[in-house]
Motif scaffolding. Structure first.
Motif, PDB file in Angstrom:
ATOM      1  N   PRO A  31     -27.292  10.171  25.516  1.00  0.00           N
ATOM      2  CA  PRO A  31     -27.601   8.773  25.224  1.00  0.00           C
ATOM      3  C   PRO A  31     -28.655   8.595  24.140  1.00  0.00           C
ATOM      4  CG  PRO A  31     -27.547   9.159  27.584  1.00  0.00           C
ATOM      5  CD  PRO A  31     -27.559  10.500  26.916  1.00  0.00           C
ATOM      6  N   HIS A  96     -28.409  11.535  31.229  1.00  0.00           N
ATOM      7  CA  HIS A  96     -28.632  10.179  31.718  1.00  0.00           C
ATOM      8  C   HIS A  96     -29.382   9.318  30.717  1.00  0.00           C
ATOM      9  CE1 HIS A  96     -30.885   6.972  33.717  1.00  0.00           C
ATOM     10  NE2 HIS A  96     -29.882   6.911  34.575  1.00  0.00           N
ATOM     11  N   PHE A 154     -24.116   7.210  38.464  1.00  0.00           N
ATOM     12  CA  PHE A 154     -24.751   7.896  37.340  1.00  0.00           C
ATOM     13  C   PHE A 154     -26.264   7.769  37.341  1.00  0.00           C
ATOM     14  CE2 PHE A 154     -24.484   3.578  35.588  1.00  0.00           C
ATOM     15  CZ  PHE A 154     -25.701   3.456  34.930  1.00  0.00           C
ATOM     16  N   ASN A 155     -26.800   6.728  37.993  1.00  0.00           N
ATOM     17  CA  ASN A 155     -28.218   6.413  37.753  1.00  0.00           C
ATOM     18  C   ASN A 155     -29.190   7.357  38.453  1.00  0.00           C
ATOM     19  OD1 ASN A 155     -27.296   5.134  40.142  1.00  0.00           O
ATOM     20  ND2 ASN A 155     -29.047   3.762  40.135  1.00  0.00           N
ATOM     21  N   ARG A 182     -20.265  10.645  34.217  1.00  0.00           N
ATOM     22  CA  ARG A 182     -21.113  10.393  33.049  1.00  0.00           C
ATOM     23  C   ARG A 182     -22.240  11.416  32.918  1.00  0.00           C
ATOM     24  NH1 ARG A 182     -21.874   3.790  33.565  1.00  0.00           N
ATOM     25  NH2 ARG A 182     -19.662   3.280  33.811  1.00  0.00           N
ATOM     26  N   ASP A 183     -22.744  11.924  34.038  1.00  0.00           N
ATOM     27  CA  ASP A 183     -23.822  12.932  33.987  1.00  0.00           C
ATOM     28  C   ASP A 183     -23.617  13.954  35.115  1.00  0.00           C
ATOM     29  OD1 ASP A 183     -24.386  11.037  35.926  1.00  0.00           O
ATOM     30  OD2 ASP A 183     -26.363  10.516  35.164  1.00  0.00           O
ATOM     31  N   GLU A 284     -31.938   0.697  35.193  1.00  0.00           N
ATOM     32  CA  GLU A 284     -30.703   1.199  35.810  1.00  0.00           C
ATOM     33  C   GLU A 284     -30.997   1.769  37.203  1.00  0.00           C
ATOM     34  OE1 GLU A 284     -28.110   2.577  31.955  1.00  0.00           O
ATOM     35  OE2 GLU A 284     -29.801   3.838  32.539  1.00  0.00           O
ATOM     36  N   ILE A 330     -27.122   4.432  29.677  1.00  0.00           N
ATOM     37  CA  ILE A 330     -26.250   5.580  29.862  1.00  0.00           C
ATOM     38  C   ILE A 330     -25.215   5.774  28.750  1.00  0.00           C
ATOM     39  CG2 ILE A 330     -24.679   4.272  31.355  1.00  0.00           C
ATOM     40  CD1 ILE A 330     -25.563   8.008  31.765  1.00  0.00           C
ATOM     41  N   ASN A 331     -24.616   4.699  28.237  1.00  0.00           N
ATOM     42  CA  ASN A 331     -23.603   4.861  27.182  1.00  0.00           C
ATOM     43  C   ASN A 331     -23.445   3.562  26.392  1.00  0.00           C
ATOM     44  OD1 ASN A 331     -22.007   3.199  28.839  1.00  0.00           O
ATOM     45  ND2 ASN A 331     -20.786   4.899  29.634  1.00  0.00           N
TER      46      ASN A 331
END
Length: 504
Positions: A31, A96, A154-155, A182-183, A284, A330-331
């Motif tokens: 990120p 992240h 993801f958080n 995502r991670d 997040e 994140i993205n």
């Protein structure tokens, strides 16, 4: 089946990493730069079947291990995570976007639950009644369910998996983790460390994927229980589908946590707390504090005057910047979503006091950064108030009095956490007793309970009747068996054969 490339992330099944039957992959971004750094396999039902088969083979023997020996694995795992803390924190931050200090906190908060699991022999003790009837004793025992699964967001790619698999495994279950795609690297590394700590092969496995894998988990007949953390709409879906398939399900959803600021509050402390609670980890967090409710116009004006310079002084930076207060989101899609909410707030008529859109960092222009944002004069009719933004956006909703401030979080669709800032013990006590929210902070902006209590919200913030970790977690991952026993002395005549023995 094929082995994945060096920079790809495969499943961790039966004690081995790197194999997959997936034909699809998802991109894992950095990120901070906006660049793709890895790919993760998006698994199939066949991948899940392999994990379940390994779990079924391993779980009975693990359940038969006495609880103090299972606890020793938890002790060793904690030691290994601490020894690898910097590696884990940097990997977590790189996928992240949270700053390194926050990544360490993610890991440490997960280890709090592992510490609780080190005392699992005590937590699994049942009940006993001597002499419940003539020569009759009654006792209960907690036994594992078999195979559990966790679907995590993801958080918190370290904390929430440890919340789930720590308790589930400590009580004797096998566990299949489906982390966010995502991670995904840290969850796999945690599974490797559990294996190094002495956990048998097949007891903790990691499968990657998207909705296809989620549905496979929810439908699989061998998986007895599912724990989920994510958005409320998906939580409701997971709960409904899982329960329909006969599973035990706990599904934690979204939040819109409020911070009530009474006229007597220490505003300097409030502003300091809000800076971290609203903007830390780029907002997040399901326990972030994105709504502040000053009581009375004078309180609102004084708070606003202090908030503006504090927000403008926040440093947004890359994850490895030790001076940064928070990093990127994140993205790109999530950045766009947060910025769209900011525009929505403007369109709805809220006063945009500090605008975080268009923030760029020199040398990292393609990173997914959103600057801190402040709205004032937000109303309950606004969609931006009603929905979870999940970004570095703080909204001021002004209340005329204590009763109005109490109603705001109580009537909101979410009921995860809430905080009140005051020096008045009566007001704090009254608020804590009456507010319709699951977790309450009194001069504590993020009221996440310690690991030996439990975590869980109300209303659309949680589906199911059992909370995460603590004794609620032990209850969720076990079933109770109650035994009624009698050792007759040979003198019974049989006259009472048609009477319930414990009634004698």
């Amino acid at each position: 089946m094929r082995r994945v490339a060096v920079h790809d992330i495969g499943h961790y099944i039966a004690g081995g990493a790197g194999e997959t039957e997936a034909a699809r992959y998802g991109d894992v971004f950095d990120p901070n730069s906006g660049k793709v750094q890895k790919r993760v396999a998006l698994g199939t039902a066949a991948d899940l079947d392999r994990a379940v088969a390994a779990a079924e083979a391993a779980q009975p023997a693990w359940a038969a291990v006495n609880p103090q020996r299972r606890a020793r694995v938890m002790f060793k795992f904690k030691e290994l995570v601490e020894a690898n803390m910097e590696e884990l924190a940097h990997t977590l931050a790189s996928e992240h976007g949270k700053v390194i200090a926050d990544a360490r906190g993610d890991l440490m908060r997960g280890l709090d639950v592992i510490e609780f699991c080190c005392g699992i022999p005590h937590a699994m003790k049942g009940e006993f009644t001597h002499g419940a009837g003539p020569g009759i004793d009654v006792w209960s025992m907690r036994q594992p369910l078999g195979i559990g699964a966790g679907i995590t967001p993801f958080n918190f790619p370290a904390m929430i998996p440890m919340w789930m698999f720590g308790v589930a495994i400590a009580v004797g279950n096998a566990f299949i983790l489906k982390p966010s795609e995502r991670d995904p690297s840290v969850p796999v590394r945690l599974a490797e460390l559990m294996r190094e700590a002495g956990l048998p092969e097949g007891i903790l496995q990691v499968v990657h994927g998207d909705k296809e894998m989620v549905d496979a988990i929810l439908d699989h007949p061998a998986i007895a229980a599912v724990s989920f953390v994510g958005s409320s709409d998906i939580a409701h879906y997971v709960y409904s589908r899982g329960v329909a398939a006969g599973k035990r399900v706990q599904a934690m959803g979204g939040a819109k946590n409020h911070g009530i600021v009474m006229p007597d509050a220490d505003l300097d402390q409030v502003v300091n707390d809000l800076s971290g609670a609203a903007f830390g980890s780029a907002g997040e967090r399901c326990m972030a504090l994105p709504v502040v409710v000053p009581v009375g116009e004078e309180t609102a004006e004084r708070l606003r005057a202090k908030l503006i310079p504090a927000i403008n002084a926040l440093r947004v930076g890359v994850s490895t910047d030790p001076e940064a207060h928070y990093g990127p989101v994140i993205n790109a899609a999530h950045k766009a979503k947060v910025e769209n909410y900011i525009q929505m707030g403007v369109d709805e008529g809220a006063e945009l006091v500090v605008d975080g859109r268009g923030f760029t960092l020199q040398g990292h222009e393609k990173g997914f950064f959103v600057g801190p944002t402040l709205f004032d004069r937000v109303t309950t009719k606004m969609k931006t108030y009603q929905e979870e933004i999940f970004g570095p956006v703080l909204q001021i909703v002004r209340a005329h009095d204590f009763e109005e401030a109490l109603r705001l979080p109580s009537e909101h669709q979410y009921g995860n956490g809430v905080a009140i800032f005051t020096r008045n013990g009566h007001a704090a006590r009254e608020f804590a007793a009456r507010v319709n929210v699951g977790m309450v902070g009194i001069n504590v902006p993020i009221p996440v309970p310690v690991a030996y209590h439990t975590f869980g919200g109300w209303k659309r913030s949680a589906f199911g009747d059992t909370n995460q970790h603590g004794m609620e977690g032990v209850k969720f991952w076990t079933k109770v068996k109650t035994v009624t026993g009698r050792w007759p002395d040979g003198s019974a005549s049989g006259d009472n054969a048609f009477v319930i023995p414990t009634m004698g």
